[in-house]
Design an enzyme around this catalytic site. Structure first.
Site, PDB file in Angstrom:
ATOM      1  N   ARG A   1       0.880  -1.174   0.000  1.00 18.40           N
ATOM      2  CA  ARG A   1       0.000   0.000   0.000  1.00 18.40           C
ATOM      3  C   ARG A   1       0.910   1.214   0.000  1.00 18.40           C
ATOM      4  NH1 ARG A   1      -5.265   1.045   3.623  1.00 18.40           N
ATOM      5  NH2 ARG A   1      -6.002  -0.241   1.899  1.00 18.40           N
TER       6      ARG A   1
ATOM      7  N   HIS B   1      -7.165   0.700  -6.683  1.00 21.31           N
ATOM      8  CA  HIS B   1      -7.405  -0.220  -5.549  1.00 21.31           C
ATOM      9  C   HIS B   1      -8.022  -1.505  -6.117  1.00 21.31           C
ATOM     10  CE1 HIS B   1      -7.686  -1.599  -1.588  1.00 21.31           C
ATOM     11  NE2 HIS B   1      -8.467  -0.696  -1.033  1.00 21.31           N
TER      12      HIS B   1
ATOM     13  N   GLN C   1      -9.877  -4.171  -3.933  1.00 22.87           N
ATOM     14  CA  GLN C   1     -11.199  -3.719  -3.515  1.00 22.87           C
ATOM     15  C   GLN C   1     -12.218  -3.928  -4.642  1.00 22.87           C
ATOM     16  OE1 GLN C   1     -12.186  -2.250  -0.382  1.00 22.87           O
ATOM     17  NE2 GLN C   1     -14.173  -2.702  -1.312  1.00 22.87           N
TER      18      GLN C   1
ATOM     19  N   ASP D   1     -17.443   6.777  -1.861  1.00 19.15           N
ATOM     20  CA  ASP D   1     -16.193   6.615  -1.109  1.00 19.15           C
ATOM     21  C   ASP D   1     -15.937   7.915  -0.350  1.00 19.15           C
ATOM     22  OD1 ASP D   1     -13.811   5.640  -0.109  1.00 19.15           O
ATOM     23  OD2 ASP D   1     -12.697   5.822  -1.996  1.00 19.15           O
TER      24      ASP D   1
ATOM     25  N   CYS E   1     -16.518   1.209   0.104  1.00 18.07           N
ATOM     26  CA  CYS E   1     -15.356   0.351   0.372  1.00 18.07           C
ATOM     27  C   CYS E   1     -14.943   0.383   1.841  1.00 18.07           C
ATOM     28  CB  CYS E   1     -14.197   0.775  -0.513  1.00 18.07           C
ATOM     29  SG  CYS E   1     -13.727   2.486  -0.240  1.00 18.07           S
TER      30      CYS E   1
ATOM     31  N   ARG F   1     -13.602  -9.206   0.585  1.00 17.63           N
ATOM     32  CA  ARG F   1     -12.193  -8.901   0.337  1.00 17.63           C
ATOM     33  C   ARG F   1     -11.347 -10.167   0.525  1.00 17.63           C
ATOM     34  NH1 ARG F   1     -10.037  -3.686   0.825  1.00 17.63           N
ATOM     35  NH2 ARG F   1      -8.099  -4.770   0.297  1.00 17.63           N
TER      36      ARG F   1
HETATM   37  N1   CP Z   1     -11.269  -0.570   1.952  1.00 24.30           N
HETATM   38  C1   CP Z   1      -9.997  -0.628   2.447  1.00 24.30           C
HETATM   39  O1   CP Z   1      -9.020  -0.772   1.704  1.00 24.30           O
HETATM   40  O2   CP Z   1      -9.903  -0.545   3.812  1.00 24.30           O
HETATM   41  P1   CP Z   1      -8.561  -0.364   4.666  1.00 24.30           P
HETATM   42  O3   CP Z   1      -8.014   1.015   4.351  1.00 24.30           O
HETATM   43  O4   CP Z   1      -8.990  -0.509   6.097  1.00 24.30           O
HETATM   44  O5   CP Z   1      -7.577  -1.427   4.248  1.00 24.30           O
END
Ligand code: CP
Length: 308
Positions: free
Chosen positions: A103, A130, A133, A227, A267, A295
């Site tokens: 990430r 992402h 997701q 979002d 998400c 997920r």
């Molecule tokens: N939706 C998502 O990626 O959540 P986090 O930021 O908690 O990983």
């Protein structure tokens, strides 16, 4: 190995195969097979430059349930933070682990990690994409609305330049579906994503359109998605973004304009009272917890298919 960076690396048939695998793994899990030993002895390194609840825990539990192991690495505690290059980090990690999930703030970093890694690299969120997701989102839409998503009206309400939207539009588009984006002027999909869409989704019949009026956008919608309005790294523009996006809050009135059986998706994490009100996220439309649950299953399929 193959990477999982934007979804555009995959054809429609490949995405459908990943989704089918996810459904099978989920069914087996729900039938009581808590460990399916496809990745015994394999390690996934997980680098985080930003905090995470869902991504961290779903990847970690996914690896464990496939018989493997996951290693959480805070970027600030790696030599990366003291100047070791991404290239060298990728080379070294490749000698220890079988796959890397990361990430990152800037998307180029995950591309560079993949370029210098000998093992598959999975994007666990960048400023532009992402994909993990979006895979979970499409899986959830298929569960709720049937496997042919091409006949659905999927509407994203909010920031048209959002990374989660970028991946959702690519996923839906590569599968040949349609997405409507309700966003204000100045909040459009990133040009690099539009380019990927034109190259990888449009040829499959995928389409997207921008509609400035959120009430018009959600007319006849099967899915309404939103979002957060201000994510990490956008704090300086917070006041302006809140002002610009205010008309795009998902309210009961907005949901009532969609189809009677429309679902609401997010998400997470949600900023209740900003992009969505409690009555919607806790209401009859909401499938956000199923999205979060999926997920793990979607990512199990990616791991099982990618990790050698
Ligand atoms: N939706 C998502 O990626 O959540 P986090 O930021 O908690 O990983």
């Amino acid at each position: 190995g193959r990477h999982f960076l934007t979804l555009a690396e995959y054809s429609r048939e490949e995405l459908l195969f990943i989704l089918e695998t996810a459904m099978q793994l989920k069914q087996r899990y729900l039938a009581g097979e808590r460990v399916i030993p496809l990745l015994v002895g394999r390690h996934l390194a997980m680098i985080f430059e930003k905090p995470s609840t869902r991504t961290r825990i779903s990847f970690e539990t996914a690896m464990r349930e496939l018989g493997g192991n996951a290693i959480y690495l805070s970027a600030s505690e790696l030599q990366l933070a003291r100047g070791e290059t991404i290239e060298d980090t990728a080379r070294v990690l490749s000698r220890y682990v079988d796959a890397v999930m990361a990430r990152v703030y800037e998307h180029y970093k995950i591309e560079r990690l993949a370029q210098y890694s000998r093992v598959p690299v999975i994007n666990g969120l960048s400023d532009l994409h992402h994909p993990a997701q979006a895979l979970s989102d499409v899986l959830t839409i298929m569960e709720k609305k049937g496997r042919d998503i091409t006949r659905l009206k999927i509407v994203f309400v909010g920031d048209g330049g959002d990374n989660v939207l970028h991946s959702l539009m690519l996923a839906v588009g590569i599968l040949g579906g349609r997405i409507v984006i309700a966003s204000p002027k100045g909040y459009e999909p990133h040009p690099s994503v539009v380019k990927l869409f034109n190259e990888h989704a449009a040829p499959n019949g995928g389409s997207y359109e921008i509609e400035r009026d959120p009430f018009k956008a959600v007319e006849n919608a099967d899915v309404v998605y939103t979002d957060v309005w201000v994510s990490m790294g956008q704090d300086k523009e917070r006041e302006k973004r809140l002002r610009d996006l205010e008309p795009y809050r998902v309210t009961v009135e907005l949901m009532e304009r969609a189809k009677p059986d429309a679902v609401f998706m997010h998400c997470l994490p949600a900023h209740r009272g900003e992009e969505v009100v409690d009555e919607v996220i806790d209401g009859r439309w909401s499938i956000v917890w199923d999205q979060a649950e999926n997920r793990k299953h979607a990512q199990k399929a990616v791991l099982a298919l990618l990790v050698p």
